[in-house]
Design a protein around this motif. Structure first.
Motif, PDB file in Angstrom:
ATOM      1  N   PHE A  29      -5.089   2.004  -8.795  1.00 45.75           N
ATOM      2  CA  PHE A  29      -3.790   1.900  -8.139  1.00 45.75           C
ATOM      3  C   PHE A  29      -2.808   1.215  -9.087  1.00 45.75           C
ATOM      4  O   PHE A  29      -3.176   0.276  -9.798  1.00 45.75           O
ATOM      5  CB  PHE A  29      -3.903   1.079  -6.851  1.00 45.75           C
ATOM      6  N   ASN A  39      -7.513   0.700   3.935  1.00 45.60           N
ATOM      7  CA  ASN A  39      -6.677   1.038   2.778  1.00 45.60           C
ATOM      8  C   ASN A  39      -6.449  -0.173   1.886  1.00 45.60           C
ATOM      9  O   ASN A  39      -6.488  -0.074   0.659  1.00 45.60           O
ATOM     10  CB  ASN A  39      -5.320   1.584   3.244  1.00 45.60           C
ATOM     11  N   LYS A  98      -9.493  -0.918  -0.155  1.00 45.58           N
ATOM     12  CA  LYS A  98      -9.667   0.060  -1.229  1.00 45.58           C
ATOM     13  C   LYS A  98      -8.671  -0.215  -2.358  1.00 45.58           C
ATOM     14  O   LYS A  98      -9.007  -0.182  -3.543  1.00 45.58           O
ATOM     15  CB  LYS A  98      -9.452   1.468  -0.655  1.00 45.58           C
ATOM     16  N   TYR A 118       0.849  -1.203   0.000  1.00 42.62           N
ATOM     17  CA  TYR A 118       0.000   0.000   0.000  1.00 42.62           C
ATOM     18  C   TYR A 118       0.881   1.249   0.000  1.00 42.62           C
ATOM     19  O   TYR A 118       0.649   2.195  -0.751  1.00 42.62           O
ATOM     20  CB  TYR A 118      -0.938  -0.004   1.212  1.00 42.62           C
ATOM     21  N   SER A 119       1.901   1.208   0.813  1.00 44.64           N
ATOM     22  CA  SER A 119       2.737   2.410   0.913  1.00 44.64           C
ATOM     23  C   SER A 119       3.605   2.588  -0.326  1.00 44.64           C
ATOM     24  O   SER A 119       4.048   3.693  -0.641  1.00 44.64           O
ATOM     25  CB  SER A 119       3.564   2.387   2.205  1.00 44.64           C
ATOM     26  N   SER A 128       2.488   1.792  -3.388  1.00 40.00           N
ATOM     27  CA  SER A 128       1.613   2.013  -4.551  1.00 40.00           C
ATOM     28  C   SER A 128       1.341   3.482  -4.802  1.00 40.00           C
ATOM     29  O   SER A 128       1.555   4.326  -3.938  1.00 40.00           O
ATOM     30  CB  SER A 128       0.271   1.322  -4.310  1.00 40.00           C
ATOM     31  N   TYR A 129       0.885   3.755  -5.986  1.00 39.05           N
ATOM     32  CA  TYR A 129       0.412   5.088  -6.357  1.00 39.05           C
ATOM     33  C   TYR A 129      -0.986   4.959  -6.951  1.00 39.05           C
ATOM     34  O   TYR A 129      -1.308   3.960  -7.584  1.00 39.05           O
ATOM     35  CB  TYR A 129       1.338   5.717  -7.397  1.00 39.05           C
ATOM     36  N   TYR A 130      -1.738   6.019  -6.743  1.00 38.43           N
ATOM     37  CA  TYR A 130      -3.059   6.062  -7.340  1.00 38.43           C
ATOM     38  C   TYR A 130      -3.003   6.961  -8.570  1.00 38.43           C
ATOM     39  O   TYR A 130      -2.508   8.077  -8.506  1.00 38.43           O
ATOM     40  CB  TYR A 130      -4.065   6.611  -6.331  1.00 38.43           C
TER      41      TYR A 130
END
Lengths: 768, 768
Positions: free
Chosen positions: B458, B520, B523, B446-447, B449-451
């Protein structure tokens, strides 16, 4: 003296650099500083603005027109060429005031016959398709002189030959040579004629791609002979109409005398200098170097066309594909904005005309909006290749990311348009397509950006900043700052249009379907990550992870070089894994956003990055000069100013990579010299409509003075160590605010304003 | 025959590869297949699991213990060594059934004296610190034989020397040699003793880092002499206690006969084969290659320790820093899961014990959660260097991104733990730290990744997938799929804990402060971009932009190679800018998520990527075999199976890069051979608690049979071209569902189930 570039003697090793140094031109054509007897071997070139060609899968590059100045003298059977014949003296001069080139050579022919040949030439600023020359010769002994003058179609090409299907003809004393480009089938047509009273008969020699007239002169010792030669170059779709243009031009030209033509030409140049000259007292060397830099900008400025801009090597040949880079907006535009806004308008209009190319590039990479070409030519499609450098160790093409990742180019284009608007107060460029460019560039950045959920911010990933030795980095501080600026000016532009040009606004938003994206831009701007100075060191990291790279000093890095031509960037480059940078990057940001950072931050970063900068780009020195001025490092500023101002005089930049010629003139450095002087030493800075002056003159300069144009008004500014004065031209139509140090004054037409400065630190206390 | 690896004659060129091929070991120690007279020059090594050392700034790597098998024979003053002496015959044998190595050499000494020396050795599976050997010799003529046997402390090191402060001693017939590691000051202590009835006196020779006993034997022609030698290796913090352990081990060992020790050792091996043997009828070569592959896995499996896992080159030396890669989870774990779940548990527990190292790595790179080491050693810190390869053209270290960008390693670790849970039904690993690892890995992703706002998804950017020739790519399909899996199993794990172990759940969520991150993860999972098959071609692009790379065929690419050792990846590698891949990447994803893709998609991608795969990694062939089986390409599957199963028999893999030895055994390929057989040819696949069988035997195999363990129950499975049968062990405690083709059956303990198959396509119609 401070207008004349002179060189005595002849050194064959300098042929190439003198070609650049003694260049003349008018923005439509550049003519290299070569001699009449030279051919393509000596890199003779008449480089045309705006016409490009591509052969096979080689690089697309501009056209060098057939050389209408080609002239050969043969004395009693002996060719008189500096390249082969004996000579007693040779000198050549460039007069940068009126952009004329002169050569004079005294050849030593057989039996002690001294032949004195001289010529003067200019590329007309009156008729942009015309070049004129006057040639004189005189013998010390009677002799038979064969004069052969015409058009040499065998031109210097880097990736050619670009011209084919040559047609040569002679009509009524006019030589015509036409050829067609390989790719776009454009006709390039050259017409040439001479005016030579008393010329005795002539023969015509056609030899493939060349046509010459030959005349045999029985020279009397001590008698001067001279003739005038005009040649015109035009290009276009239709052979006939193009040929007719050139023919008509020379036929008309011969109706007036050479002197008349020269006078008209000089009038244009006088006007240019009136608007742009910078006078420096106390430093002849700097005075000439700065004027020479300004000269270089004038010879390549597109005065009449908004379809071309200025290539990175001006009109000095085909190097760098004759392509327009960010150099124009970021390094040259300020000069034109402050002196000739109408030229600046042409430069920014070029980006409007190439918007579709930028859209195609964005789409090619999967983005929306406009991604301007790193190397832009006539269509705005990117001429930059993916394998732009050859690896010297394997001789293999090396994958570079100049084209893919230097996204700041779109910000630079938007910045240029906005600067034009800021400086001129002229909305028309925005309405005439500028707003569309700005919105499309901002949209491109939105579509390029990523949101980092875990840090709640937008980031710009996988980019290359000005320091090309570090490709594909994240959050390059310069790039993020420029992207932020683009978003900001996009929102300002939209608001300006909405309020002042509501119909244009509605039409544009509808055309671009931009409604949602306006919200997106606002959201992105408020959330965009801007690398900040470290709280302790004040250093702004050039990009994510820069500070983890090896901290090697420049000398050590250079000691690792195995091959002098090896590229320091790219996949395995020596600089890639270190903190050594190619050119000003963070420091350029500090210049562009000088109001945003404290002197402490600017100082810390200048001091940190300066020793780590290799200055592998000619765009670097001027920026270090500018920020050095800003932080009061006058000695450093002067040194960097002189480096940038003399770059085309010393010719010390790299000329070859392997067998590839990469030399030429350096207009960005020329523009940088002007910036270092006016924006640096004089400290001129337009901020929210107020012209700030914060002078910090080099110690040896007693004063400098110059004219500037701001928002359609003209001003003269003088700066000395003790006083700064501003005079608003009496013919101005409105008032303008100025600030010197903390003192602000609104100058009405005809008003003056002087401010006495005590102490050495520019912009310090004010008195009187 | 199909248990014996035999080699006759002696070829000095094969010393290095035979060292790997004839290796014996017990998971705690590996002993290379070298001879008693060899030294470090012949790469003799007794490699220890779990002890690493670093000297200066050289690579950290495992310790090779002093060699307690070192033995030299000198006959009438003439040393008997295969390296220098004349010999009549030599043969050596590895019995993979009981993991014993035998050598027999008949030397030709002076005056026609034939000296017959033979030995047998094993690394005890009963006592993991013990190695035993029995040595015999016999002369054809009377002679004086000097026997020198002891401990050679001069060990083979790649980046050593690692051992210092040697202390050698002799007490009560036991030789002791201790030394201390450079970095962690761990004592390595070796004790050695021999049992030799009728030995006549001995002298002790201490020579720096070695200690030997010397005995002079007056040999009678035709009489056999023999002795047994035990040596023990231990390491730890305290010199005294470590020395005592080794001493006690050999003192106790000599109380039992060699035969007794061998018997106990063999009992362990019998049990291993019972659990893991795969019988193939109709193909002797494949039978032996597969058994040999399984043998290689047994000799390196950590049977008693959960603090070590299996390095990429097993225990065959120090290559690849003795580091644990993803190889373990993705290529070896399946074998252990299906045959010895308790070993699989140790392997996954290793990741739990190294979680803090993974957290440190995540933090180092600015992420949260756990980023497992690409090359993991004792602490879990990454042993991989940033400059991991030397450029052959410049001899400069080359920046590679193995360490920085292969984020899938965290997914592999989580996958391994979840697989263990799925196969065993055992929650304890989750409660004992496994859940923490899984959640921390998911948090890392999660940390990381980029959206992408513009596409509402993502993305996983700047990663390196299995194909290391393409570093730093975006949205590698394999990586994204694995990341998605990690998110999914993290959510499943959290739910499982919440329901079944609520206290552990609460404690863990509180400890990790994971409340928000659970949202998170959800999502991100629902928005994560998964590259999909192209609607027309069905090809899944390996990463963003892969299809824009040059589509060159492998032969052409290889023809461009200038230096046979040049690296094809990295900044300027030949493959980097092409579609040539190092190893299975998309195809590995198709194997791991076989239920997610249609046969059509698997077929299209196998056919597309197969000719573009260079197989520069030993991890590649088995995956192509597996997917070939899955899509019914039996011939292709067989070819790739044989490549992976014979890799350590042929020794044809690359042994050196420049002067660096990179050879050794290939446990991932060994595990891959097992996978290709059981998961491929037999088509075994556990899906939501049901064991699926979808056999597709190679043409020449009449049948194969094997045992498997699923959820604590044992089964025997036989597959022939016409029938598949399953037998549930009568001692099982619960029923298990099986599916053959479309027929599903719940097998209670003792139940059998046979299914007749018609036609050649595995998994086709069922009959009976």
């Amino acid at each position: 003296m401070s207008w004349m570039l002179e060189e005595q003697g002849f050194n064959p090793d300098k042929i190439t650099t003198n070609g650049n140094k003694f260049i003349i031109g008018n923005g439509a054509m550049g003519y290299r500083g070569t001699l009449e007897e030279y051919t393509k071997e000596q890199l003779t070139a008449c480089t045309l603005a705006g016409l490009y060609d591509k052969v096979g899968d080689r690089w697309r590059e501009p056209i060098n027109a057939p050389n209408g100045l080609s002239t050969r003298f043969v004395c009693d059977g002996e060719p008189l060429s500096l390249l082969s014949a004996a000579y007693e003296s040779h000198d050549q001069t460039l007069n940068i005031r009126n952009a004329t080139f002169r050569r004079r050579t005294i050849f030593k022919a057989a039996e002690g016959n001294l032949i004195d040949i001289s010529s003067q030439r200019f590329v007309s600023m009156e008729h942009l398709d015309l070049i004129a020359t006057r040639i004189e010769f005189k013998c010390s002994k009677d002799c038979e002189m064969l004069v052969q003058t015409g058009i040499d179609g065998e031109v210097w090409d880097i990736n050619g030959p670009h011209l084919e299907s040559f047609v040569a003809d002679e009509r009524d004393g006019v030589l015509e040579l036409s050829a067609v480009t390989h790719e776009l089938k454009q006709t390039v047509s050259v017409a040439e004629t001479i005016v030579w009273e008393g010329m005795t008969g002539q023969g015509i020699i056609k030899d493939g791609a060349s046509i010459y007239r030959t005349s045999l002169v029985y020279c009397k010792a001590g008698t001067s002979y001279s003739f005038v030669k005009y040649f015109a170059v035009n290009f276009g779709d239709h052979r006939e109409s193009v040929a007719k243009k050139s023919l008509t031009r020379v036929l008309e030209a011969r109706l007036d005398s050479y002197e008349t033509h020269l006078l008209r030409h000089e009038t244009h140049w006088e006007r240019k200098w009136e608007l742009s000259d910078v006078r420096i007292e106390g430093d002849e060397e700097a005075q000439f170097a700065l004027r020479y830099s300004i000269y270089q900008l004038h010879v390549i400025a597109p005065t009449l066309s908004e379809k071309v801009s200025i290539p990175a090597r001006g009109l000095s040949g085909q190097v760098y594909k004759g392509a327009v880079f960010w150099d124009t907006e970021m390094f040259m535009l300020p000069f034109f904005l402050h002196s000739q806004p109408e030229v600046a308008r042409n430069l920014v209009m070029y980006r409007i005309h190439t918007l579709d190319g930028a859209r195609r590039k964005a789409e090619e990479y999967g983005y929306r909006g406009a991604y301007y070409a790193w190397e832009s030519q006539d269509t705005g499609d990117d001429a930059c290749t993916l394998f732009n450098i050859t690896d010297v160790f394997t001789n293999r093409p090396m994958r570079t990311y100049f084209r893919d990742k230097q996204i700041h180019i779109s910000a630079d284009a938007a910045h240029g348009i906005w600067q034009y608007h800021e400086f001129t107060g002229d909305d028309s460029v925005l309405v005439d397509g500028g707003a569309e460019v700005i919105l499309e560039c901002a949209r491109f950045f939105y579509s390029y950006s990523y949101y980092k959920e875990d840090k709640r911010r937008f980031e710009m990933l996988d980019v290359t900043g000005p320091d090309e030795y570090h490709e594909r980095v994240n959050n390059n501080a310069f790039t993020n700052a420029l992207v932020g600026q683009t978003l900001d000016i996009a929102l300002q532009t939209a608001e300006l249009l909405r309020v002042k040009h509501p119909e244009a606004y509605e039409a544009l938003i509808a055309k671009l379907d931009f409604g949602n994206d306006l919200d997106n831009l606002g959201k992105m701007l408020s959330g965009l990550y801007m690398p900040q100075p470290d709280p302790l060191t004040k250093i702004i990291e050039q990009f994510d992870g820069y500070s983890k790279l090896e901290d090697v000093d420049l000398a050590t890095l250079k000691s690792r070089i195995l091959n002098k031509n090896e590229y320091l960037g790219g996949g395995n480059g020596l600089a890639t894994t270190t903190r050594i940078l190619k050119q000003a990057d963070v420091v350029l940001m500090l210049h562009l956003f000088k109001g945003r950072y404290s002197r402490e931050v600017k100082k810390a970063n200048w001091e940190y990055y300066e020793p780590r900068t290799e200055h592998g780009s000619s765009l670097s020195s001027c920026i270090y000069a500018l920020v050095a001025s800003d932080i009061g490092y006058a000695d450093w500023a002067y040194e960097y100013f002189m480096r940038t101002a003399t770059i085309d005089l010393t010719g010390e930049s790299k000329q070859y990579v392997g067998t590839l010629y990469i030399g030429g003139t350096h207009p960005a450095a020329n523009g940088g010299a002007w910036m270092a002087a006016i924006l640096g030493f004089a400290g001129l800075h337009l901020d929210q409509g107020v012209v700030n002056l914060n002078p910090s003159l080099p110690g040896r300069w007693s004063s400098m003075s110059f004219a500037v144009q701001v928002r359609g008004q003209s001003f003269r500014i003088s700066v000395s160590g003790t006083e700064t004065s501003i005079l608003s031209n009496a013919g101005n139509s409105s008032a303008q605010a100025f600030r010197i140090g903390s003192e602000e004054r609104m100058l009405k037409p005809g008003d003056g304003f002087s401010c006495r400065i005590s102490g050495n630190e520019g912009g310090g206390e004010l008195a009187g």
